[in-house]
Motif scaffolding. Structure first.
Motif, PDB file in Angstrom:
ATOM      1  N   LEU A 139     -16.511  51.808  48.767  1.00  0.00           N
ATOM      2  CA  LEU A 139     -15.455  52.675  49.292  1.00  0.00           C
ATOM      3  C   LEU A 139     -15.362  53.971  48.490  1.00  0.00           C
ATOM      4  N   GLU A 140     -15.450  53.862  47.174  1.00  0.00           N
ATOM      5  CA  GLU A 140     -15.372  55.049  46.319  1.00  0.00           C
ATOM      6  C   GLU A 140     -16.560  55.975  46.563  1.00  0.00           C
ATOM      7  N   ALA A 141     -17.760  55.399  46.642  1.00  0.00           N
ATOM      8  CA  ALA A 141     -18.957  56.206  46.883  1.00  0.00           C
ATOM      9  C   ALA A 141     -18.892  56.875  48.254  1.00  0.00           C
ATOM     10  N   ALA A 142     -18.461  56.123  49.261  1.00  0.00           N
ATOM     11  CA  ALA A 142     -18.363  56.676  50.613  1.00  0.00           C
ATOM     12  C   ALA A 142     -17.308  57.771  50.676  1.00  0.00           C
ATOM     13  N   SER A 143     -16.182  57.558  50.005  1.00  0.00           N
ATOM     14  CA  SER A 143     -15.120  58.559  49.986  1.00  0.00           C
ATOM     15  C   SER A 143     -15.639  59.883  49.434  1.00  0.00           C
ATOM     16  N   ALA A 144     -16.363  59.817  48.327  1.00  0.00           N
ATOM     17  CA  ALA A 144     -16.893  61.035  47.709  1.00  0.00           C
ATOM     18  C   ALA A 144     -17.921  61.716  48.607  1.00  0.00           C
ATOM     19  N   LEU A 145     -18.831  60.941  49.182  1.00  0.00           N
ATOM     20  CA  LEU A 145     -19.902  61.533  49.987  1.00  0.00           C
ATOM     21  C   LEU A 145     -19.400  62.060  51.329  1.00  0.00           C
ATOM     22  N   PHE A 146     -18.466  61.364  51.961  1.00  0.00           N
ATOM     23  CA  PHE A 146     -17.913  61.870  53.220  1.00  0.00           C
ATOM     24  C   PHE A 146     -17.178  63.193  52.977  1.00  0.00           C
ATOM     25  N   ARG A 151      -9.468  64.257  48.712  1.00  0.00           N
ATOM     26  CA  ARG A 151     -10.670  64.208  49.538  1.00  0.00           C
ATOM     27  C   ARG A 151     -10.365  64.079  51.021  1.00  0.00           C
ATOM     28  N   ALA A 152      -9.175  63.623  51.352  1.00  0.00           N
ATOM     29  CA  ALA A 152      -8.878  63.256  52.733  1.00  0.00           C
ATOM     30  C   ALA A 152      -9.130  64.393  53.716  1.00  0.00           C
ATOM     31  N   LEU A 153      -8.569  65.573  53.450  1.00  0.00           N
ATOM     32  CA  LEU A 153      -8.716  66.668  54.400  1.00  0.00           C
ATOM     33  C   LEU A 153     -10.109  67.283  54.361  1.00  0.00           C
ATOM     34  N   ALA A 154     -10.784  67.219  53.207  1.00  0.00           N
ATOM     35  CA  ALA A 154     -12.168  67.691  53.149  1.00  0.00           C
ATOM     36  C   ALA A 154     -13.042  66.814  54.042  1.00  0.00           C
ATOM     37  N   THR A 155     -12.773  65.509  54.036  1.00  0.00           N
ATOM     38  CA  THR A 155     -13.495  64.588  54.918  1.00  0.00           C
ATOM     39  C   THR A 155     -13.226  64.941  56.376  1.00  0.00           C
ATOM     40  N   LEU A 156     -11.967  65.217  56.685  1.00  0.00           N
ATOM     41  CA  LEU A 156     -11.591  65.583  58.050  1.00  0.00           C
ATOM     42  C   LEU A 156     -12.357  66.824  58.502  1.00  0.00           C
ATOM     43  N   LEU A 157     -12.358  67.860  57.670  1.00  0.00           N
ATOM     44  CA  LEU A 157     -12.997  69.128  58.036  1.00  0.00           C
ATOM     45  C   LEU A 157     -14.494  68.980  58.250  1.00  0.00           C
TER      46      LEU A 157
END
Length: 209
Positions: A21-28, A103-109
């Motif tokens: 989850l941590e790795a995916a969060s960072a990469l997404f 990271r949440a909104l960066a992932t969204l964008l």
């Protein structure tokens, strides 16, 4: 690679799941859904990619959990009056300075346009942010006001995070927050206005109130 050799320490299921989850969060957040591959996520987590499918079933399911976790974490741990500036500062951060909760909104964008299921998750997170921002206004059209505020923030993030607009990339986050929150005070009357050293910025914020 970790997790594939006999001498590697045996990881418990929960620990492996959290590392993925941590790795995916960072990469997404860094690359968006399409460009963050299963192989890259597994490598960053230090596990065999087969474990990703064992614990999450698919990349889409993993993305859904990341969006739910990161977005809800920020929403639940940040007071409503601080949410806009916290999220904006997260998108104005630089590299390692960007905290996990930002990271949440960066992932969204970076994931917009990645398919119907991904789009649904992205829209859901945006709706959650808008609902919180709407609580900062007592106007009858507070939903529209919140959507406008969120749209401006995401537009800034798009130019900074995705397009890499130089003036935004080099701008002082304090100054950006002061200018934006000062202007937004006319939409969301309970939004705190950030102060900055520039006297023109301070006067604009005072007038907006």
């Amino acid at each position: 690679m970790g997790g594939t050799t006999p001498e590697a320490p045996r990881r418990d299921a929960q620990g492996t799941r959290l590392m993925l989850l941590e790795a995916a969060s960072a990469l997404f957040a860094e690359r968006g859904y399409e460009r963050a591959t299963v192989r890259d996520i597994a490598e960053r987590a230090g596990v065999n990619q087969a474990l990703l499918f064992r614990y999450f079933g698919s990349k889409k399911a993993l993305f859904g959990e990341v969006v739910a976790h990161d977005g809800q974490e920020q929403l639940h741990t940040t007071p409503p009056r601080e949410l806009f500036e916290t999220a904006l500062r997260g998108m104005l951060g630089h590299g390692d300075d960007r905290a996990r909760e930002d990271r949440a909104l960066a992932t969204l964008l970076r994931s917009v346009g990645s398919g119907d299921e991904i789009g649904t998750a992205v829209r859901g997170m945006g709706d959650d942010y808008a609902r919180v921002l709407a609580s900062l206004s007592s106007a009858e059209d507070r939903g529209l006001r919140a959507d406008l505020a969120l749209s401006w923030m995401l537009g800034i993030g798009l130019m900074r995070v995705v397009v890499g607009k130089e003036s935004l990339a080099e701008a002082d986050p304090d100054e950006v927050c002061a200018l934006v929150t000062g202007a937004l005070a006319t939409l969301l009357e309970d939004l705190p206005v950030t102060r900055f050293g520039d006297p023109h910025t301070t006067r604009s914020a005072d007038l907006a109130r």
